[in-house]
Design a protein around this motif. Structure first.
Motif, PDB file in Angstrom:
ATOM      1  N   GLN A   1       0.827  -1.202   0.000  1.00 48.79           N
ATOM      2  CA  GLN A   1       0.000   0.000   0.000  1.00 48.79           C
ATOM      3  C   GLN A   1       0.862   1.253   0.000  1.00 48.79           C
ATOM      4  OE1 GLN A   1      -3.386   0.026  -0.286  1.00 48.79           O
ATOM      5  NE2 GLN A   1      -3.127   2.229  -0.552  1.00 48.79           N
ATOM      6  N   ALA A   2       1.955   1.226   0.751  1.00 46.29           N
ATOM      7  CA  ALA A   2       2.840   2.396   0.793  1.00 46.29           C
ATOM      8  C   ALA A   2       3.470   2.650  -0.575  1.00 46.29           C
ATOM      9  CB  ALA A   2       3.923   2.168   1.843  1.00 46.29           C
ATOM     10  N   GLU A   3       3.834   1.588  -1.287  1.00 49.21           N
ATOM     11  CA  GLU A   3       4.415   1.781  -2.612  1.00 49.21           C
ATOM     12  C   GLU A   3       3.389   2.320  -3.600  1.00 49.21           C
ATOM     13  OE1 GLU A   3       6.352  -1.591  -4.192  1.00 49.21           O
ATOM     14  OE2 GLU A   3       8.028  -1.526  -2.766  1.00 49.21           O
ATOM     15  N   ARG A   4       2.154   1.819  -3.500  1.00 51.85           N
ATOM     16  CA  ARG A   4       1.111   2.322  -4.400  1.00 51.85           C
ATOM     17  C   ARG A   4       0.810   3.789  -4.122  1.00 51.85           C
ATOM     18  NH1 ARG A   4      -1.195  -3.014  -3.806  1.00 51.85           N
ATOM     19  NH2 ARG A   4      -2.400  -2.288  -2.026  1.00 51.85           N
ATOM     20  N   ASP A   5       0.799   4.161  -2.844  1.00 53.49           N
ATOM     21  CA  ASP A   5       0.549   5.562  -2.502  1.00 53.49           C
ATOM     22  C   ASP A   5       1.670   6.466  -3.013  1.00 53.49           C
ATOM     23  OD1 ASP A   5      -1.718   4.745  -1.230  1.00 53.49           O
ATOM     24  OD2 ASP A   5      -0.850   4.740   0.780  1.00 53.49           O
ATOM     25  N   THR A   6       2.910   5.939  -2.929  1.00 57.35           N
ATOM     26  CA  THR A   6       4.048   6.731  -3.421  1.00 57.35           C
ATOM     27  C   THR A   6       3.995   6.896  -4.939  1.00 57.35           C
ATOM     28  OG1 THR A   6       5.404   5.907  -1.598  1.00 57.35           O
ATOM     29  CG2 THR A   6       6.563   6.858  -3.486  1.00 57.35           C
TER      30      THR A   6
END
Length: 245
Positions: free
Chosen positions: A237-242
């Protein structure tokens, strides 16, 4: 599918290395495995074609796929085992052949049925395992038993996933490899092979080690499943948000 690899060391212990390879090739591969595969494939394919024929005939009453699959499994297991071959392998091959013979809608239903059958039989098997745990045998293994169990969990899957990393589209990152390499629970199949090997060799320590590895896997994978899955999801999720920002 691991049956030939399990029978090889059993034959080596029983017959010896000199004649073990020839005996393994003739008895295990050609007869037990080969005949079981042929019989299982024929039963599964014919069973699947018969099922599709019944589905197309409006005069015939439709049989629930769960009942049909279970009846076919028991029939193949009993007949092949009676003939003296590997009934478990024959049932596995029959299931694959049945899945290839039926149509798309039935195949989707078959996947749900297979999962339901797995869950239906899984709990009783582990309840029986809990009543037959060889505590004294485990104590006899000492620290070496725990070392063997830990080594199996760490090295039976992870190194091979790492080596096959270039060919696995879902394992391009290091955390993917670690996640896939760790979560390979050891369960019913290992119990079957441990019982089979212990009975064939007459060495109870085979059952001691096999049951210890299974219980070690149940605890280790069960305890780590939720937190590691949560951490993996958080990273995704953190990578997608980034990337989105």
């Amino acid at each position: 599918l691991a049956y030939p690899l399990v029978t090889l060391p059993i034959i080596m212990l029983s017959v010896g290395a000199q004649g073990g390879w020839a005996h393994w090739a003739m008895s295990s591969l050609l007869l037990e495995v080969g005949v079981a595969v042929v019989l299982g494939a024929a039963a599964g394919y014919l069973g699947g074609r018969a099922l599709m024929w019944v589905e197309r005939d409006e005069r015939a009453e439709k049989t629930p796929l769960l009942t049909y699959s279970l009846a076919l499994s028991l029939a193949v297991l009993g007949i092949v085992h009676f003939l003296g071959y590997d009934g478990i392998l024959a049932v596995f091959v029959a299931g694959v052949a049945l899945n290839l013979a039926v149509g798309g809608d039935v195949r989707v239903e078959e996947e749900r049925v297979q999962e339901a059958i797995n869950q239906f039989f899984l709990l009783p098997i582990f309840l029986l395992l809990g009543t037959a745990l060889p505590w004294d045998g485990w104590r006899g293994l000492g620290a070496s038993g725990l070392a063997i169990a830990a080594a199996v969990l760490l090295f039976r899957r992870l190194p091979f996933v790492w080596l096959l990393r270039p060919a696995l589209p879902c394992a391009k990152r290091t955390r993917d490899v670690l996640f896939l390499g760790w979560f390979g629970p050891i369960g019913v199949a290992a119990l079957y092979y441990a019982c089979h090997a212990a009975a064939a060799t007459g060495r109870p320590e085979v059952w001691y080690i096999g049951s210890l590895v299974v219980c070690f896997s149940v605890i280790a994978h069960g305890v780590t499943a939720a937190p590691l899955t949560y951490l993996f999801g958080q990273k995704e999720q953190a990578e997608r948000d980034t990337e989105g920002s």
